[in-house]
Design a protein around this motif. Structure first.
Motif, PDB file in Angstrom:
ATOM      1  N   GLN A 159       0.749  -1.117  -0.166  1.00  0.00           N
ATOM      2  CA  GLN A 159       0.201   0.062  -0.026  1.00  0.00           C
ATOM      3  C   GLN A 159       1.032   1.234   0.073  1.00  0.00           C
ATOM      4  OE1 GLN A 159      -2.817  -0.279   3.377  1.00  0.00           O
ATOM      5  NE2 GLN A 159      -4.306  -1.327   2.016  1.00  0.00           N
ATOM      6  N   ALA A 160       0.499   2.353  -0.251  1.00  0.00           N
ATOM      7  CA  ALA A 160       0.945   3.600  -0.559  1.00  0.00           C
ATOM      8  C   ALA A 160       1.470   3.750   0.935  1.00  0.00           C
ATOM      9  CB  ALA A 160       0.121   4.583  -1.020  1.00  0.00           C
ATOM     10  N   GLY A 161       2.595   4.427   1.273  1.00  0.00           N
ATOM     11  CA  GLY A 161       3.274   4.605   2.122  1.00  0.00           C
ATOM     12  C   GLY A 161       4.086   3.566   2.890  1.00  0.00           C
ATOM     13  N   TYR A 187      21.216  -4.186  -2.237  1.00  0.00           N
ATOM     14  CA  TYR A 187      20.155  -4.020  -1.557  1.00  0.00           C
ATOM     15  C   TYR A 187      19.273  -2.871  -2.201  1.00  0.00           C
ATOM     16  CZ  TYR A 187      21.359  -7.521   1.589  1.00  0.00           C
ATOM     17  OH  TYR A 187      21.671  -8.742   2.277  1.00  0.00           O
ATOM     18  N   LEU A 188      17.890  -2.559  -2.142  1.00  0.00           N
ATOM     19  CA  LEU A 188      17.451  -1.067  -2.262  1.00  0.00           C
ATOM     20  C   LEU A 188      16.189  -1.156  -1.451  1.00  0.00           C
ATOM     21  CD1 LEU A 188      17.240   1.074  -4.193  1.00  0.00           C
ATOM     22  CD2 LEU A 188      15.640   0.326  -5.403  1.00  0.00           C
ATOM     23  N   GLN A 189      16.512  -0.437  -0.399  1.00  0.00           N
ATOM     24  CA  GLN A 189      15.329  -0.167   0.808  1.00  0.00           C
ATOM     25  C   GLN A 189      14.700   0.988   0.134  1.00  0.00           C
ATOM     26  OE1 GLN A 189      14.798  -1.812   3.869  1.00  0.00           O
ATOM     27  NE2 GLN A 189      12.792  -0.308   3.496  1.00  0.00           N
ATOM     28  N   MET A 190      13.377   0.598   0.259  1.00  0.00           N
ATOM     29  CA  MET A 190      12.444   1.641  -0.489  1.00  0.00           C
ATOM     30  C   MET A 190      11.104   2.162   0.598  1.00  0.00           C
ATOM     31  SD  MET A 190      11.898   0.106  -4.319  1.00  0.00           S
ATOM     32  CE  MET A 190      10.749  -1.190  -3.849  1.00  0.00           C
ATOM     33  N   ASN A 191      11.209   3.118   1.043  1.00  0.00           N
ATOM     34  CA  ASN A 191      10.267   3.675   2.073  1.00  0.00           C
ATOM     35  C   ASN A 191       9.347   4.809   1.731  1.00  0.00           C
ATOM     36  OD1 ASN A 191      11.721   2.251   4.144  1.00  0.00           O
ATOM     37  ND2 ASN A 191      13.294   3.831   4.002  1.00  0.00           N
ATOM     38  N   SER A 192       8.140   4.957   2.078  1.00  0.00           N
ATOM     39  CA  SER A 192       7.286   5.826   1.855  1.00  0.00           C
ATOM     40  C   SER A 192       7.030   5.726   0.503  1.00  0.00           C
ATOM     41  CB  SER A 192       7.669   7.309   1.932  1.00  0.00           C
ATOM     42  OG  SER A 192       7.855   7.381   3.553  1.00  0.00           O
ATOM     43  N   LEU A 193       6.522   4.565  -0.278  1.00  0.00           N
ATOM     44  CA  LEU A 193       6.337   4.199  -1.449  1.00  0.00           C
ATOM     45  C   LEU A 193       5.046   4.984  -1.805  1.00  0.00           C
ATOM     46  CD1 LEU A 193       7.556   0.674  -1.654  1.00  0.00           C
ATOM     47  CD2 LEU A 193       8.234   2.127  -2.899  1.00  0.00           C
ATOM     48  N   LYS A 194       4.837   5.303  -3.250  1.00  0.00           N
ATOM     49  CA  LYS A 194       4.070   5.923  -3.858  1.00  0.00           C
ATOM     50  C   LYS A 194       3.475   5.002  -4.930  1.00  0.00           C
ATOM     51  CE  LYS A 194       6.165  10.345  -2.907  1.00  0.00           C
ATOM     52  NZ  LYS A 194       7.485  10.113  -2.732  1.00  0.00           N
ATOM     53  N   PRO A 195       2.124   5.450  -5.562  1.00  0.00           N
ATOM     54  CA  PRO A 195       1.775   4.620  -6.756  1.00  0.00           C
ATOM     55  C   PRO A 195       2.547   4.768  -8.134  1.00  0.00           C
ATOM     56  CG  PRO A 195      -0.083   5.455  -5.519  1.00  0.00           C
ATOM     57  CD  PRO A 195       0.952   6.052  -4.636  1.00  0.00           C
ATOM     58  N   GLN A 214      16.839 -10.376 -13.819  1.00  0.00           N
ATOM     59  CA  GLN A 214      15.468 -10.556 -14.646  1.00  0.00           C
ATOM     60  C   GLN A 214      14.300  -9.816 -14.094  1.00  0.00           C
ATOM     61  OE1 GLN A 214      16.495 -12.109 -12.035  1.00  0.00           O
ATOM     62  NE2 GLN A 214      14.453 -12.332 -10.662  1.00  0.00           N
ATOM     63  N   GLY A 215      14.433  -8.837 -13.080  1.00  0.00           N
ATOM     64  CA  GLY A 215      13.383  -7.887 -12.776  1.00  0.00           C
ATOM     65  C   GLY A 215      12.377  -8.519 -11.703  1.00  0.00           C
ATOM     66  N   THR A 216      12.045  -7.617 -11.025  1.00  0.00           N
ATOM     67  CA  THR A 216      11.153  -7.948 -10.004  1.00  0.00           C
ATOM     68  C   THR A 216      10.117  -6.870 -10.004  1.00  0.00           C
ATOM     69  OG1 THR A 216      10.972  -8.547  -7.559  1.00  0.00           O
ATOM     70  CG2 THR A 216      12.152  -7.088  -8.031  1.00  0.00           C
ATOM     71  N   GLN A 217       8.652  -7.076  -9.865  1.00  0.00           N
ATOM     72  CA  GLN A 217       7.691  -6.232 -10.015  1.00  0.00           C
ATOM     73  C   GLN A 217       7.293  -5.941  -8.756  1.00  0.00           C
ATOM     74  OE1 GLN A 217       5.606  -5.460 -12.506  1.00  0.00           O
ATOM     75  NE2 GLN A 217       4.895  -3.792 -11.188  1.00  0.00           N
ATOM     76  N   VAL A 218       7.159  -4.403  -8.784  1.00  0.00           N
ATOM     77  CA  VAL A 218       6.773  -3.647  -7.402  1.00  0.00           C
ATOM     78  C   VAL A 218       5.550  -2.841  -7.799  1.00  0.00           C
ATOM     79  CG1 VAL A 218       7.356  -1.755  -5.834  1.00  0.00           C
ATOM     80  CG2 VAL A 218       8.963  -3.629  -6.323  1.00  0.00           C
ATOM     81  N   THR A 219       4.491  -3.119  -6.830  1.00  0.00           N
ATOM     82  CA  THR A 219       3.317  -2.751  -7.185  1.00  0.00           C
ATOM     83  C   THR A 219       2.805  -2.018  -5.909  1.00  0.00           C
ATOM     84  OG1 THR A 219       2.692  -4.372  -8.789  1.00  0.00           O
ATOM     85  CG2 THR A 219       0.721  -2.808  -8.154  1.00  0.00           C
ATOM     86  N   VAL A 220       2.554  -0.442  -6.167  1.00  0.00           N
ATOM     87  CA  VAL A 220       2.180   0.374  -5.004  1.00  0.00           C
ATOM     88  C   VAL A 220       0.865   0.809  -5.264  1.00  0.00           C
ATOM     89  CG1 VAL A 220       2.624   2.219  -3.536  1.00  0.00           C
ATOM     90  CG2 VAL A 220       4.511   1.078  -4.777  1.00  0.00           C
ATOM     91  N   SER A 221      -0.325   0.128  -4.309  1.00  0.00           N
ATOM     92  CA  SER A 221      -1.779   0.559  -4.347  1.00  0.00           C
ATOM     93  C   SER A 221      -1.993   1.746  -3.845  1.00  0.00           C
ATOM     94  CB  SER A 221      -2.735  -0.538  -3.964  1.00  0.00           C
ATOM     95  OG  SER A 221      -2.224  -0.908  -2.765  1.00  0.00           O
ATOM     96  N   SER A 222      -2.939   2.584  -4.070  1.00  0.00           N
ATOM     97  CA  SER A 222      -3.316   3.893  -3.399  1.00  0.00           C
ATOM     98  C   SER A 222      -4.513   3.865  -2.562  1.00  0.00           C
ATOM     99  CB  SER A 222      -3.866   4.847  -4.481  1.00  0.00           C
ATOM    100  OG  SER A 222      -4.886   4.316  -5.430  1.00  0.00           O
TER     101      SER A 222
END
Length: 122
Positions: A13-15, A81-89, A114-122
């Motif tokens: 989820q967003a955030g 690593y990539l730490q991702m915080n406060s994610l947005k759509p 190969q890639g990894t999907q990141v999906t952020v819902s609003s």
């Protein structure tokens, strides 16, 4: 044979936060400049963050992630690593790990994951 295997993507989820991992085989991450790209649907693949061979240079090419994302490397685990915080759509994308023999990761790195999907819902 070089392999970069990403993990840690998913739906959040967003955030929220996610930590992406990129484990390398066939190369030593401390000897390569490493980084993360992302590609959203219908858009070009853009660099997000990179870390130099020496580890002293860290750059966030995408200004929208400064202060929110953090790239790091664990040489003992041969992992970046990539730490991702406060994610947005708008962070929704396929995230790719990359490795480059050059001292600074370029736009055409030598190796891709190969890639990894990141999906952020609003």
């Amino acid at each position: 044979q070089v392999q970069l295997v990403e993990s840690g993507g998913g739906l959040v989820q967003a955030g929220g936060s996610l930590r992406l991992s990129c484990t390398a085989s066939g190369l030593t991450v401390s000897s390569y400049s490493m980084g993360w790209f992302r590609q959203a649907p219908g858009k070009e693949r853009d660099i997000v963050a990179r870390i130099g061979r020496s580890g002293g240079m860290i750059n966030y090419a995408d200004s929208s992630v400064k202060g929110l994302f953090a790239i790091s490397r664990d040489n003992a685990k041969n992992t970046v690593y990539l730490q991702m915080n406060s994610l947005k759509p708008e962070d929704t994308a396929v995230y790719y790990c990359a490795a480059d023999r050059a001292s600074v990761l370029g736009l055409r790195p030598d190796y891709w994951g190969q890639g990894t999907q990141v999906t952020v819902s609003s």
